[in-house]
Design a protein around this motif. Structure first.
Motif, short mmCIF file in Angstrom:
data_model
loop_
_atom_site.label_atom_id
_atom_site.label_comp_id
_atom_site.label_asym_id
_atom_site.label_seq_id
_atom_site.Cartn_x
_atom_site.Cartn_y
_atom_site.Cartn_z
N TYR A 280 2.10 1.07 -1.50
CA TYR A 280 1.76 0.30 -0.30
C TYR A 280 0.32 0.51 0.12
O TYR A 280 -0.37 -0.42 0.53
N SER B 229 -2.43 -2.41 0.55
CA SER B 229 -2.92 -2.77 1.89
C SER B 229 -4.33 -2.27 2.15
O SER B 229 -4.95 -2.65 3.13
N GLU C 75 12.95 -2.62 5.06
CA GLU C 75 11.81 -3.46 4.68
C GLU C 75 12.06 -4.92 5.00
O GLU C 75 11.33 -5.80 4.52
N ARG D 105 3.14 -4.27 4.03
CA ARG D 105 2.21 -3.36 3.35
C ARG D 105 1.36 -2.58 4.36
O ARG D 105 1.14 -1.38 4.20
#
Length: 288
Positions: free
Chosen positions: A267, A271, A188, A214
């Motif tokens: 996520y 997003s 990440e 994201r």
């Protein structure tokens, strides 16, 4: 030597009606990361000074990594004729740098470096397998299958050299586990997020790690199935000296699968996305 060439890909079989926009955005990002393999080979050559066999292997590995980027980039340009692989890669190279002058592994030992490389190849082999099984576009399916096979061979390459160095450096199990866990946690970091930015967002939009990560993770994680996690966990266990198949590996795979499902949901919510290569001593500039 390369196991395949771009000319062996059935480009004429491309079917524009089978292109998934979510997968296309991931392919654009992956193409940039793969194309950047030469810098990692320079880094590995510096770390493994005095080991001509591994240095040659690292150079050969980089050639295949660059070909992966070229194949993915070519497919993305066919799928989206308005997109320029060269322009996106130039932005990426300008904004993302690794320390190619390092003369020692950031992992603390050569064994640790090779364990970290095994983690990367485990992740990419699983990722391209999952992506290839998810897409219905026949050319991308072929490209992903070819790349996934390369990445598994790369895992074996680094694993074999890791065993050679382990016999000399005698890293303990906790040390090996710490390196592996640390490298997995770096997934990440900025390499993938910044690649997603350069591959999919306009040049005048400032880079945001959180936004891009994201977007990337919210898409990429949706393509994994338990079998991909189970196979990957076996490769991880093998790298750190545990039995790749057995009760402990099964439990770890089930735990990793539950964690992936939780993170995927988190996520995707962040997003607004319901759909799906690793930082190595690098950091991006503020903007591309």
């Amino acid at each position: 030597m390369k196991h395949w060439t771009l000319d062996q890909v059935a480009w004429d079989a491309f079917d524009p009606t089978k292109v998934d926009p979510g997968i296309l955005s991931l392919v654009k990002a992956a193409a940039l990361v793969e194309k950047n393999g030469v810098d990692y080979a320079i880094y590995l050559n510096n770390v493994f000074t005095g080991d001509p066999d591994f240095r040659q292997a690292a150079d050969n590995w980089a050639v295949e990594e660059v070909q992966h980027g070229d194949a993915l980039g070519r497919w993305a340009e066919i799928a989206d004729p308005s997109w320029s692989f060269d322009d996106a890669f130039a932005r990426y190279r300008e904004g993302f740098k690794i320390d190619v002058k390092a003369d020692a592994s950031i992992r603390g030992s050569r064994t640790g470096e090779l364990i970290a490389r095994c983690m990367v190849e485990t992740g990419t082999s699983s990722y391209y397998t999952a992506l290839g099984e998810s897409t219905e576009e026949p050319v991308l399916k072929q490209v992903c299958r070819l790349i996934a096979a390369d990445e598994y061979r790369h895992f074996k390459l680094f694993y074999d050299h890791m065993k050679r160095y382990l016999a000399r450096e005698k890293l303990s199990f906790p040390q090996r586990l710490r390196v592996a866990a640390g490298r997995i946690g770096e997934s990440e970091d900025d390499e993938l997020a910044f690649a997603y930015h350069c591959g999919n967002e306009p040049a005048n939009l400032p880079y945001s790690h959180e936004r891009c990560m994201r977007s990337y993770m919210g898409r990429s994680m949706s393509y994994y199935r338990f079998r991909h996690i189970e196979r990957g966990m076996g490769m991880i266990f093998k790298s750190i000296g545990l039995e790749p198949r057995g009760r402990l590996s099964d439990l770890a795979a089930k735990g990793a699968w539950k964690l992936l499902q939780w993170r995927r949901s988190r996520y995707a919510q962040g997003s607004g996305s319901g759909s799906s290569a690793a930082n190595e001593n690098a950091s991006p500039r503020a903007a591309a």
